[in-house]
Design a protein around this motif. Structure first.
Motif, PDB file in Angstrom:
ATOM      1  N   PHE A   1       0.906  -1.416  -0.080  1.00 18.28           N
ATOM      2  CA  PHE A   1      -0.109   0.029  -0.070  1.00 18.28           C
ATOM      3  C   PHE A   1       0.761   1.198   0.029  1.00 18.28           C
ATOM      4  CE2 PHE A   1      -2.532   3.438   2.214  1.00 18.28           C
ATOM      5  CZ  PHE A   1      -3.502   3.346   1.602  1.00 18.28           C
ATOM      6  N   VAL A   2       0.764   1.952  -1.373  1.00 20.51           N
ATOM      7  CA  VAL A   2       1.965   3.298  -1.297  1.00 20.51           C
ATOM      8  C   VAL A   2       0.800   4.509  -1.258  1.00 20.51           C
ATOM      9  CG1 VAL A   2       3.478   4.367  -2.459  1.00 20.51           C
ATOM     10  CG2 VAL A   2       3.219   1.936  -2.417  1.00 20.51           C
ATOM     11  N   LEU A   3       1.097   5.498  -0.426  1.00 16.68           N
ATOM     12  CA  LEU A   3       0.446   6.866  -0.455  1.00 16.68           C
ATOM     13  C   LEU A   3       1.355   7.784  -1.168  1.00 16.68           C
ATOM     14  CD1 LEU A   3      -1.792   8.897   0.369  1.00 16.68           C
ATOM     15  CD2 LEU A   3      -0.626   9.085   2.594  1.00 16.68           C
ATOM     16  N   ILE A   4       0.978   8.464  -1.992  1.00 23.31           N
ATOM     17  CA  ILE A   4       1.676   9.463  -2.848  1.00 23.31           C
ATOM     18  C   ILE A   4       1.064  10.873  -2.410  1.00 23.31           C
ATOM     19  CG2 ILE A   4       2.062  10.211  -5.233  1.00 23.31           C
ATOM     20  CD1 ILE A   4       3.286   7.332  -4.357  1.00 23.31           C
ATOM     21  N   GLN A   5       1.968  11.545  -1.973  1.00 17.57           N
ATOM     22  CA  GLN A   5       1.533  12.953  -1.489  1.00 17.57           C
ATOM     23  C   GLN A   5       1.111  13.882  -2.592  1.00 17.57           C
ATOM     24  OE1 GLN A   5       4.156  13.692   2.230  1.00 17.57           O
ATOM     25  NE2 GLN A   5       5.634  12.865   0.622  1.00 17.57           N
ATOM     26  N   ARG A   6       1.474  13.941  -3.718  1.00 17.21           N
ATOM     27  CA  ARG A   6       1.050  14.855  -4.433  1.00 17.21           C
ATOM     28  C   ARG A   6       1.394  14.349  -6.005  1.00 17.21           C
ATOM     29  NH1 ARG A   6       0.218  20.333  -4.390  1.00 17.21           N
ATOM     30  NH2 ARG A   6       0.687  21.556  -6.337  1.00 17.21           N
ATOM     31  N   ALA A   7       0.217  14.147  -6.774  1.00 15.16           N
ATOM     32  CA  ALA A   7       0.440  13.712  -8.080  1.00 15.16           C
ATOM     33  C   ALA A   7       0.855  14.509  -9.291  1.00 15.16           C
ATOM     34  CB  ALA A   7      -0.963  13.141  -8.459  1.00 15.16           C
ATOM     35  N   ASN A   8       1.431  14.200 -10.264  1.00 14.70           N
ATOM     36  CA  ASN A   8       2.053  15.014 -11.196  1.00 14.70           C
ATOM     37  C   ASN A   8       2.008  14.143 -12.515  1.00 14.70           C
ATOM     38  OD1 ASN A   8       4.630  13.833 -11.918  1.00 14.70           O
ATOM     39  ND2 ASN A   8       5.160  14.418  -9.946  1.00 14.70           N
ATOM     40  N   VAL A   9       1.862  14.764 -13.791  1.00 13.76           N
ATOM     41  CA  VAL A   9       1.739  14.287 -14.985  1.00 13.76           C
ATOM     42  C   VAL A   9       2.697  13.143 -15.147  1.00 13.76           C
ATOM     43  CG1 VAL A   9       0.188  16.150 -16.202  1.00 13.76           C
ATOM     44  CG2 VAL A   9       2.916  15.910 -16.184  1.00 13.76           C
ATOM     45  N   HIS A  10       3.876  13.163 -14.706  1.00 14.18           N
ATOM     46  CA  HIS A  10       4.751  12.195 -15.041  1.00 14.18           C
ATOM     47  C   HIS A  10       4.369  10.868 -14.465  1.00 14.18           C
ATOM     48  CE1 HIS A  10       7.519  15.244 -16.588  1.00 14.18           C
ATOM     49  NE2 HIS A  10       7.348  15.893 -15.398  1.00 14.18           N
ATOM     50  N   MET A  11       3.391  10.827 -13.716  1.00 14.75           N
ATOM     51  CA  MET A  11       3.003   9.605 -13.002  1.00 14.75           C
ATOM     52  C   MET A  11       1.946   8.709 -13.792  1.00 14.75           C
ATOM     53  SD  MET A  11       2.707  10.823  -9.004  1.00 14.75           S
ATOM     54  CE  MET A  11       4.324  11.279  -8.074  1.00 14.75           C
ATOM     55  N   HIS A  12       1.348   9.478 -14.875  1.00 12.80           N
ATOM     56  CA  HIS A  12       0.637   8.865 -15.846  1.00 12.80           C
ATOM     57  C   HIS A  12       1.195   7.713 -16.533  1.00 12.80           C
ATOM     58  CE1 HIS A  12      -2.680   9.239 -18.725  1.00 12.80           C
ATOM     59  NE2 HIS A  12      -1.613   8.945 -19.812  1.00 12.80           N
ATOM     60  N   GLY A  13       0.415   6.648 -16.684  1.00 13.77           N
ATOM     61  CA  GLY A  13       1.019   5.561 -17.321  1.00 13.77           C
ATOM     62  C   GLY A  13       0.240   4.217 -16.709  1.00 13.77           C
ATOM     63  N   ASN A  14       0.990   3.135 -17.297  1.00 14.17           N
ATOM     64  CA  ASN A  14       0.639   1.866 -16.931  1.00 14.17           C
ATOM     65  C   ASN A  14       1.527   1.129 -15.703  1.00 14.17           C
ATOM     66  OD1 ASN A  14      -1.298   1.332 -19.095  1.00 14.17           O
ATOM     67  ND2 ASN A  14       0.380   1.397 -20.402  1.00 14.17           N
TER      68      ASN A  14
END
Length: 355
Positions: A100-113
């Motif tokens: 289980f991973v909590l990402i603090q702030r999403a950005n467009v580089h995280m977009h993908g498979n």
């Protein structure tokens, strides 16, 4: 010999499926509660569920990959954690666990498979999912909606930079009562920028003459969608009818003037309504009303209305009225004269009867 070899391969496969670890789900959840997209700047969780098919089997590691590149690895034997790639410095380790991973702030580089891969002592299992990161760069403030009341034109313009991923727009002139689009309008341009985001631009003009003879309530409506998600953004602009007040009430034995008015001859914010009566009639209330926040309001006594320099923010108004419109009464001197005439007529008529 070949038969026994095939049987061994089949049996080995059966053992791997029946007794190996199995990843049962891989899903993400955004801060706003969406499981099909995440907005840039939001926090989100990525969770991987798995079960061993054999109670004696132990999982050794859990690994998350983005586009086949490792971004998170947890060694279940040594409790060692490795964070890399787009997740580096973005994981809240105090609220994360092996799967289980909590990402603090999403950005467009995280977009993908994304892939979750779980290894055990005897097997390996994985599951894939797509994570859509949306950078909503086309805010309502990016739209310009201008009404040219002199030439009866509506100008709709949009320019926004940084939208991601590429949106699917559906825009045009919409008739509210029928729920139908009367005219579809394309974007002038949708260009991909060097950073992968998009620059959107459109500009359209509408003349009231095109729609004056049509019956309906017309809007410019534009809806953006992102393929594969439930995200939408809709912008509406009421054509040829800026927010205003109800139509003025007609009066018997009188008339009114309205200025300014829209291209549909209806009151707009700041319109001044002035009543006057025919000869021998007087108004029951002061003559002037002003359209303010959708209501007809009467200025305070002593307020001077100058149509060229009217400023609604500095004017003082009386409280709203249930029925602000005046009506025309017969003038008092006419009423008195009529009363005297009737009295005189009755006296003469009675005198004749007595004779």
């Amino acid at each position: 010999m070949m038969f026994f070899l095939l049987f061994f391969i089949h049996f080995s496969f059966y053992i791997n499926v029946s007794f190996g670890v199995i990843v049962t789900s891989l899903k993400f959840l955004s801060q706003s509660g969406h499981s099909d997209y995440v907005l840039t700047g939001e926090s989100f969780t990525l969770s991987c569920s798995y079960i061993p098919q054999n109670q004696d089997e132990k999982a050794l590691s859990v690994e998350f990959l983005k586009d086949e590149e490792q971004v998170y690895f947890y060694d279940l034997v040594t409790n060692r954690r490795v964070i890399s790639g787009v997740f580096k410095e973005q994981v809240d380790e105090t609220k994360s666990s092996p799967s289980f991973v909590l990402i603090q702030r999403a950005n467009v580089h995280m977009h993908g498979n994304y892939t979750c891969k779980v290894k055990s002592e005897i097997s390996c299992s994985d599951m894939d999912t797509k994570l859509t990161i949306i950078n909503d760069a086309c805010k309502e403030s990016d739209w310009t909606m201008y009404s040219d009341m002199v030439h009866c034109l509506e100008v709709i313009r949009l320019e926004c930079i940084g939208m991601f991923p590429k949106p699917i727009p559906s825009c045009g002139v919409f008739e509210k009562n029928s729920g139908q689009f009367l005219k579809a309008e394309p974007f002038s341009s949708i260009d991909r920028l060097e950073n992968g985001s998009y620059h959107l631009y459109m500009s359209h003009k509408y003349s009231a003459d095109e729609y004056r003879k049509k019956i309906g309530d017309f809007y410019f409506k534009c809806t953006f969608t992102i393929l594969g998600t439930s995200w939408t953004r809709t912008i509406n602009s009421h054509l040829f009818a800026r927010p205003g007040c109800p139509p003025p009430q007609q009066v018997d034995h009188g008339r009114y003037t309205l200025r300014p008015k829209s291209c549909w001859n209806v009151p707009v914010e700041g319109s001044i309504l002035t009543y006057e009566c025919d000869k021998n009639h007087t108004l029951s209330k002061p003559a002037e009303l002003i359209c303010l926040n959708g209501e007809w309001r009467r200025p305070m006594d002593g307020e001077i209305i100058n149509t060229r320099t009217i400023n609604l923010n500095t004017m003082n108004f009386l409280p709203p009225e249930d029925d602000p419109f005046p009506f025309c009464n017969i003038a008092s001197y006419v009423s008195s004269s009529l009363s005297l005439f009737l009295v005189h007529f009755i006296i003469i008529h009675m005198h004749r009867l007595l004779i």
